[in-house]
Design a protein around this motif. Structure first.
Motif, PDB file in Angstrom:
ATOM      1  N   ARG A 142      -1.520 -11.797  -2.758  1.00  0.00           N
ATOM      2  CA  ARG A 142      -2.416 -11.510  -3.329  1.00  0.00           C
ATOM      3  C   ARG A 142      -3.855 -12.134  -2.595  1.00  0.00           C
ATOM      4  O   ARG A 142      -4.153 -13.013  -2.092  1.00  0.00           O
ATOM      5  CB  ARG A 142      -2.166 -12.717  -4.549  1.00  0.00           C
ATOM      6  N   GLY A 143      -4.989 -11.845  -3.353  1.00  0.00           N
ATOM      7  CA  GLY A 143      -6.232 -11.303  -2.559  1.00  0.00           C
ATOM      8  C   GLY A 143      -6.702 -11.187  -0.908  1.00  0.00           C
ATOM      9  O   GLY A 143      -7.658 -11.037  -0.680  1.00  0.00           O
ATOM     10  N   GLY A 144      -4.990  -9.918  -0.877  1.00  0.00           N
ATOM     11  CA  GLY A 144      -5.609  -9.567   0.889  1.00  0.00           C
ATOM     12  C   GLY A 144      -6.809  -8.746   0.242  1.00  0.00           C
ATOM     13  O   GLY A 144      -6.806  -7.425  -1.081  1.00  0.00           O
ATOM     14  N   VAL A 145      -7.310  -8.317   1.617  1.00  0.00           N
ATOM     15  CA  VAL A 145      -8.683  -7.359   1.705  1.00  0.00           C
ATOM     16  C   VAL A 145      -7.880  -5.934   2.250  1.00  0.00           C
ATOM     17  O   VAL A 145      -7.278  -5.552   2.916  1.00  0.00           O
ATOM     18  CB  VAL A 145     -10.077  -7.934   2.167  1.00  0.00           C
ATOM     19  N   VAL A 146      -8.172  -4.683   0.698  1.00  0.00           N
ATOM     20  CA  VAL A 146      -7.905  -3.061   0.553  1.00  0.00           C
ATOM     21  C   VAL A 146      -8.907  -2.209   1.885  1.00  0.00           C
ATOM     22  O   VAL A 146      -9.285  -1.332   2.518  1.00  0.00           O
ATOM     23  CB  VAL A 146      -7.506  -2.420  -0.787  1.00  0.00           C
TER      24      VAL A 146
ATOM     25  N   THR B  79      -9.661   6.053  -1.151  1.00  0.00           N
ATOM     26  CA  THR B  79      -8.656   5.576  -2.320  1.00  0.00           C
ATOM     27  C   THR B  79      -7.633   4.902  -1.538  1.00  0.00           C
ATOM     28  O   THR B  79      -6.810   5.599  -0.937  1.00  0.00           O
ATOM     29  CB  THR B  79      -8.548   6.559  -3.576  1.00  0.00           C
ATOM     30  N   VAL B  80      -7.626   3.556  -2.443  1.00  0.00           N
ATOM     31  CA  VAL B  80      -6.684   3.068  -2.069  1.00  0.00           C
ATOM     32  C   VAL B  80      -4.991   2.503  -2.897  1.00  0.00           C
ATOM     33  O   VAL B  80      -6.054   2.157  -4.461  1.00  0.00           O
ATOM     34  CB  VAL B  80      -7.003   1.538  -1.591  1.00  0.00           C
TER      35      VAL B  80
ATOM     36  N   LYS C  57      -3.263   0.513   5.519  1.00  0.00           N
ATOM     37  CA  LYS C  57      -2.546   1.402   6.012  1.00  0.00           C
ATOM     38  C   LYS C  57      -1.427   1.698   5.007  1.00  0.00           C
ATOM     39  O   LYS C  57      -0.685   0.591   4.697  1.00  0.00           O
ATOM     40  CB  LYS C  57      -1.833   1.495   7.701  1.00  0.00           C
ATOM     41  N   VAL C  58      -0.429   2.350   5.079  1.00  0.00           N
ATOM     42  CA  VAL C  58      -0.072   3.117   3.624  1.00  0.00           C
ATOM     43  C   VAL C  58       1.522   1.883   4.556  1.00  0.00           C
ATOM     44  O   VAL C  58       1.920   1.803   5.302  1.00  0.00           O
ATOM     45  CB  VAL C  58       0.693   4.414   4.055  1.00  0.00           C
TER      46      VAL C  58
ATOM     47  N   VAL D 162       1.184  -1.431   0.308  1.00  0.00           N
ATOM     48  CA  VAL D 162       0.154  -0.032   0.302  1.00  0.00           C
ATOM     49  C   VAL D 162       0.707   1.363  -0.340  1.00  0.00           C
ATOM     50  O   VAL D 162       1.202   1.377   1.101  1.00  0.00           O
ATOM     51  CB  VAL D 162      -0.804   0.645   0.761  1.00  0.00           C
ATOM     52  N   ILE D 163       0.967   2.253  -1.056  1.00  0.00           N
ATOM     53  CA  ILE D 163       1.556   3.165  -0.951  1.00  0.00           C
ATOM     54  C   ILE D 163       1.431   4.481  -1.190  1.00  0.00           C
ATOM     55  O   ILE D 163       1.474   5.675  -0.952  1.00  0.00           O
ATOM     56  CB  ILE D 163       2.317   3.606  -2.731  1.00  0.00           C
TER      57      ILE D 163
END
Ligand SMILES: [Zn+2]
Length: 273
Positions: free
Chosen positions: A233-237, A204-205, A226-227, A192-193
């Motif tokens: 892969r598949g992780g919830v944002v 927004t992510v 969090k940033v 996450v940037i």
């Protein structure tokens, strides 16, 4: 062998490698808003490649290096060039006609923002462009992306959009019609940037999959990351919502390569939008 003959032979070999490449067959859609896959040969080290001064995603398939080039929607059909290890390589961009969409918004400020909004929008845009231009060295976990949610599309990529009759930026991603609260899963591993609450995009992510291959999800009701967080892969944002300029709950997803927003549908294996 005369030099022109050997270069002709080299050209044919390059062309054959292209034709045989699995990645090329799947991802090479060289149109504005599409992707060009360019053969960089079989050097030991990955060649450094750039397009329009921006570093490119370079991956290895069997013994060959391939540059995966994002083509901005604003590029005119014709010959384009990349730079790879000091060489200039040409590729051809075809034409593509994108359809129109007419949207009515009750909130007129979302069509013609007032001066204070414009100031906010400008700062938010700069922040998001910085995220799109970040470049990390890691290799993406997968080039064929998973759908972040399962559901039908409500708007395709590249659509020319008219809000209350006025033309605005074309649609830079895909919209999925899914209920508010649906979990959004990252289509490839990544970091996450950037997260934000933006005038147009709402909650927004940004997830960096590696080497300028970046996803953006927006209009979310809730952000669950969090940033700096690393996602498998598949992780919830976060969850689907309707924050920002949205007529109702949906999941908007952008895919960017070398700071060019491209059609996410290209990366979804057998998926037909
Ligand atoms: Zn959208």
């Amino acid at each position: 062998m005369p030099r022109f003959l050997s270069s002709l032979l080299l050209l044919c070999l390059t062309f054959n490698a292209h034709a045989d490449s699995y990645i090329t067959r799947l991802l090479n859609k060289p149109v504005p808003g599409g992707v060009a896959v360019i053969d960089l040969g079989s050097t030991t080290q990955a060649p450094k490649a750039s397009y329009q001064g921006k570093p490119l995603l370079v991956v290895k398939e069997q013994n060959n290096w391939l540059a995966i080039v994002g083509i901005p929607l604003t590029v005119k059909p014709g010959t384009q060039q990349i730079n790879a290890g000091g060489r200039t390589l040409n590729f051809n961009v075809g034409s593509k006609k994108y359809p129109e969409q007419h949207i009515t918004l009750k909130n007129k400020r979302q069509v013609n923002p007032d001066p204070a909004d414009l100031k906010r929008i400008e700062a938010e845009l700069a922040e998001q462009v910085r995220a799109y231009r970040s470049f990390s060295p890691n290799i993406p976990s997968n080039l064929l992306l998973d759908k972040p949610v399962s559901g039908p599309l409500s708007s395709k990529f590249g659509v020319r959009r008219f809000f209350n009759g006025e033309e605005r930026n074309p649609h830079a991603g895909l919209d999925f019609a899914v209920p508010a609260g649906t979990p959004i899963k990252t289509p490839a591993a990544g970091k996450v940037i950037l997260i934000g609450n933006y005038f147009f995009n709402g909650n927004t992510v940004f997830v960096d999959h590696g080497q300028g291959f970046i996803s953006m999800f927006c209009h979310m009701s809730k952000i669950d990351v969090k940033v700096g967080q690393q996602l498998a892969r598949g992780g919830v944002v976060g969850k689907v919502g309707s924050t920002g300029r949205a007529t109702g709950p949906h999941m908007h997803w952008n895919v960017s390569l070398n700071d060019a927003r491209v059609d996410p549908a290209i990366f979804i294996g057998a998926f037909q939008p």
